[in-house]
Write an enzyme that holds these catalytic residues in place. Structure first.
Site, PDB file in Angstrom:
ATOM      1  N   CYS A 150     -11.289  14.259   3.846  1.00  0.00           N
ATOM      2  CA  CYS A 150     -12.630  13.267   4.084  1.00  0.00           C
ATOM      3  C   CYS A 150     -12.788  13.361   5.544  1.00  0.00           C
ATOM      4  O   CYS A 150     -11.873  13.248   6.373  1.00  0.00           O
ATOM      5  CB  CYS A 150     -12.234  11.976   3.615  1.00  0.00           C
ATOM      6  SG  CYS A 150     -12.048  12.116   1.617  1.00  0.00           S
ATOM      7  N   CYS A 172       0.770  -1.372  -0.045  1.00  0.00           N
ATOM      8  CA  CYS A 172      -0.049  -0.177   0.139  1.00  0.00           C
ATOM      9  C   CYS A 172       0.686   1.379  -0.084  1.00  0.00           C
ATOM     10  O   CYS A 172       1.838   1.381   0.910  1.00  0.00           O
ATOM     11  CB  CYS A 172      -1.041  -0.178   1.147  1.00  0.00           C
ATOM     12  SG  CYS A 172      -1.908   1.312   1.437  1.00  0.00           S
TER      13      CYS A 172
END
Ligand code: SAH
Length: 374
Positions: free
Chosen positions: A120, A109
């Site tokens: 967000c 990742c």
């Protein structure tokens, strides 16, 4: 040439590397040799690149370098997940990358920015504000470091999948991310197939269209809400690119590729987006696109404004969407004992957006703390 004007070869994908060799009067095939030395064999010292002439090695020493960020911390989780913290700009900024072993897969990742500009409301990276884009070298260095750590440990297979799901919004750092993807997929570097490389986006619609025109890597979209009113709250980028435009871009992205699906990520937030009514709305939206759904239990962090849905609620939600024919995976939380789970990557961000400070002030005022620390 001084160190600062040397070309960092980690920034160059194959066309750029070929251009570099042409510019110093060499044949373009040198690019393939040098990429293999660096990315496949983990050799960064030009003197050890024995199939190059002594003269070329000397010139490379003068004009080029392979500069990696410094690994400041490496952590191992109980479940086999590994996390690296990489220092950039001295110690001012740092990003994280996470290696997740699962069955036969070894997924890395990767971060694309220092912090994130999208804010967000449930994401811990957002809390830290934003500093800057990563360079291609800083992105591919994450792959290099993880891959060669695996090889050193005797894992011959190495990384099998890359997901651009670390810190940052990859589609807001388009050019650097594209060059890094080219290197990941290059047979003379990491040789990953495009299906095994995934870009995850909060929904930058024009960049999805641009991506469609130039590549067919796998695409994941962080949806998190089935209607605009709620998504505007959770993913503020939705106010610019609402769900209908996002889904149209997704349809276009998969239209040319048979059997490809978009992965939609949906973080389960207790009492916020996890009711059966939300599931019904979600099914309607997802039916318009060849899709897979990833339900992600919310991973908590200090001062988070949300809690994760309980298991029963997640199962009920999943059973409903599955019964309606949506391919669904509930993601297992991985690496949470080392804060390596989704949304827990924080690195270190010298915030230029002042968001981290604003948030700190709002938490302190809501918790009755009235001092403001620096
Ligand atoms: N900006 C890109 C890449 C980041 S991917 C994107 O939004 O897709 C990181 C994924 O983890 C996103 O799906 C994000 O919404 C999700 N996530 C963020 N915070 C989380 C948290 N606390 N728990 C679980 N998932 C989270």
């Amino acid at each position: 040439m001084t160190a600062t004007t040397r070309v960092n070869l980690l920034n160059l994908d194959r066309p750029a590397m070929e251009q570099f060799f042409t510019s110093i009067g060499e044949k373009p095939f040198r690019a393939r040799q040098v990429m293999q030395w660096i990315h496949q064999r983990g050799i960064t010292d030009f003197d050890l690149m024995t199939d190059l002439s002594k003269d070329l090695r000397a010139r490379l020493r003068q004009q080029a370098e392979v500069r990696l960020p410094e690994v400041s911390v490496e952590q191992h989780s109980r479940d086999g997940t590994r996390k690296w913290l990489l220092h950039l700009d001295g110690v001012e900024n740092a990003v994280e990358c996470v290696l997740i072993p699962e069955d036969k897969r070894m997924t890395l990742c990767v971060s694309s920015q220092v912090g994130c500009s999208l804010n967000c409301s449930f994401c811990s990276t957002a809390r830290q504000g934003f500093n800057r884009n990563l360079s291609t070298a800083e992105i591919i260095a994450q792959v290099y470091l993880a891959q060669h750590a695996l090889i050193r440990d005797g894992d011959a297979q190495g990384i099998t999948n890359v997901v651009m799901m670390g810190m940052g919004e990859p589609l807001l750092n388009y050019d650097a991310v594209m060059a890094a993807l080219n290197i990941m997929c290059d047979d003379f570097a990491y040789g990953l197939s495009k299906r095994r490389v995934t870009i995850s986006t909060a929904g930058v619609v024009p960049a999805i269209k641009r991506l469609h025109a130039s590549t067919d890597v796998s695409l994941a979209v962080s949806l998190h809400a089935p209607n605009d009113a709620l998504r505007d709250q959770l993913v503020p980028l939705n106010r610019k690119y609402p769900i209908s435009e996002l889904m149209a871009a997704c349809r276009e992205y998969v239209s040319a590729h048979n059997r490809r699906r978009i992965t939609f990520e949906y973080v389960m937030l207790q009492g916020v987006n996890d009711s059966l009514e939300h599931a019904r709305e979600l099914v309607k939206i997802l039916r318009s696109v060849p899709s897979k759904l990833n339900l992600i239990p919310f991973n908590p962090y200090p001062d988070a404004l949300y809690a994760t849905s309980d298991q029963q609620t997640i199962d009920r939600f999943r059973d409903y969407v599955v019964a309606k024919g949506i391919v669904t995976v509930t993601r297992r939380t991985r690496g949470d004992d080392i804060d390596a789970a989704c949304g827990q990557l924080v690195g270190r961000v010298k915030d230029r957006s002042r968001r981290s400070r604003k948030f700190q002030i709002s938490v302190e005022s809501s918790t009755g703390l009235n001092h403001v620390s620096n």
